[in-house]
Scaffold this active site. Structure first.
Site, PDB file in Angstrom:
ATOM      1  N   CYS A 209      -7.080 -61.077  10.143  1.00 31.79           N
ATOM      2  CA  CYS A 209      -6.996 -62.050  11.227  1.00 31.79           C
ATOM      3  C   CYS A 209      -6.963 -63.476  10.671  1.00 31.79           C
ATOM      4  CB  CYS A 209      -8.137 -61.820  12.217  1.00 31.79           C
ATOM      5  SG  CYS A 209      -7.888 -62.662  13.783  1.00 31.79           S
TER       6      CYS A 209
ATOM      7  N   HIS B 277      -8.110 -55.857  13.499  1.00 35.58           N
ATOM      8  CA  HIS B 277      -9.426 -55.845  12.855  1.00 35.58           C
ATOM      9  C   HIS B 277      -9.856 -54.424  12.498  1.00 35.58           C
ATOM     10  CE1 HIS B 277     -10.808 -60.031  13.411  1.00 35.58           C
ATOM     11  NE2 HIS B 277     -10.011 -60.019  14.466  1.00 35.58           N
TER      12      HIS B 277
ATOM     13  N   GLU C  92     -12.138 -53.539  10.519  1.00 37.01           N
ATOM     14  CA  GLU C  92     -13.603 -53.470  10.371  1.00 37.01           C
ATOM     15  C   GLU C  92     -14.300 -53.288  11.721  1.00 37.01           C
ATOM     16  OE1 GLU C  92     -11.911 -56.114  10.664  1.00 37.01           O
ATOM     17  OE2 GLU C  92     -13.099 -57.823  11.397  1.00 37.01           O
TER      18      GLU C  92
END
Lengths: 227, 79
Positions: free
Chosen positions: A86, A201, A203
């Site tokens: 990002c 994302h 994660e």
């Protein structure tokens, strides 16, 4: 695999990245502050999501000039793997480590939702635990995620297989591209194959309790390759 | 010395903000508006030996930070 997560003023996914890295690798990553001029010896550097320096001037522009990013560039030149998520992807394009630029979403809105992606390359350091052509669901959360490069650059990066993730078409035939990115590009790798940036994302999609695990394999790929 | 730097998007780069502004102008009744492009204006005060030195330095600032050459053009004026 030992990792470092860079923390800028305004980063807000640094701890998410750290939690996922520790869960997958079993090793706590080093957290490195933006003013540091040297990095610990690591196998992977993560530039996390967020709004480094308040996104002033352009997203990632200030961070690209910070002391720690000079150190990241030096480590990248030595072959250390770099993952930009990002805002981290925006920083990588602003430094020139990845081609193109990330601009305001075509619909002008901040978009925070799950998107489907197609895995274009499952043979990279970052994606070898996926299957070529596989469809995965990973959230996005950004306002400046519209990937832009001129036609010549797009042809070159496609020709060299640098597109790793694309926004996948909707089930009903819509483009599925949430932000106007050219050629539906969601994630890119550099020519060396050691530097990757993506807007989604992974994660945030690495724990079933938090709504999805399709992002976890990105970290598993890295562990597998860099151990 | 004072300088004014104008940063604009290159031709062919989509400008969704400019388009939204154009739409707003249309809805205000400015029907003659054909296109709007939004840019940035940056004013810099600096010390420099002379105008040539200032321009060289401002040009370097634009290339390194103030403009992104992938998507933007810039113009430097000394005031």
């Amino acid at each position: 695999m030992k990792a470092a997560v860079i923390v800028f003023p305004g980063s807000n996914c640094d701890r998410d990245a750290a939690v996922t890295l520790e869960a997958v690798t079993g090793v706590k990553p080093a957290m490195v502050w933006h003013g540091d001029e040297a990095l610990p010896k690591v196998d992977l550097i993560v530039l996390p999501g967020g709004f480094s320096y308040g996104d002033y001037l352009r997203s990632g522009a200030m961070a690209a000039q910070s002391p720690v990013v000079r150190a990241v560039k030096a480590e990248a030149a030595r072959g250390v793997a770099v993952l930009g998520i990002c805002n981290g992807f925006q920083i990588l394009t602003e430094t020139g480590l990845l081609p193109g630029a990330l601009m305001r979403n075509s619909g002008l809105n901040f978009i925070c939702r799950n998107v489907d992606l197609t895995v274009e390359r499952a043979d990279t350091t970052f994606t070898n635990a996926y299957t070529q052509g596989e469809r995965v669901t990973i959230p996005i959360a950004h306002k400046d995620g519209s990937y832009f490069a001129d036609d010549e650059t797009l042809d070159r990066i496609e020709g060299e297989g640098q597109v790793v993730f694309r926004y996948a078409p909707d089930a009903d035939g819509g483009s599925g591209n949430p932000n106007g990115s050219r050629r539906d590009i969601a994630g890119l790798i550099d020519r060396s194959g050691r530097i990757m940036g993506l807007m989604p994302h992974p994660e945030r999609a690495a724990d079933a309790a938090l709504g999805g695990i399709d992002g976890r394999r990105l970290f598993e790929s890295l562990t597998r390759t860099l151990n | 010395m004072k300088a004014r730097i104008t940063v604009t998007l290159k031709n062919g780069v989509l400008d969704p903000q400019g388009r939204a502004i154009a739409n707003a102008l249309h809805s205000l009744g400015f029907g003659g508006v054909e296109d709007v492009r939004q840019g940035k204006l940056i004013e810099v005060e600096l010390k420099a030996a002379d105008e040539a030195a200032a321009k060289t330095e401002l040009d370097a600032m634009c290339r390194q930070l103030l403009a992104n050459p992938v998507i933007e053009n810039y113009r430097v004026e000394l005031l």
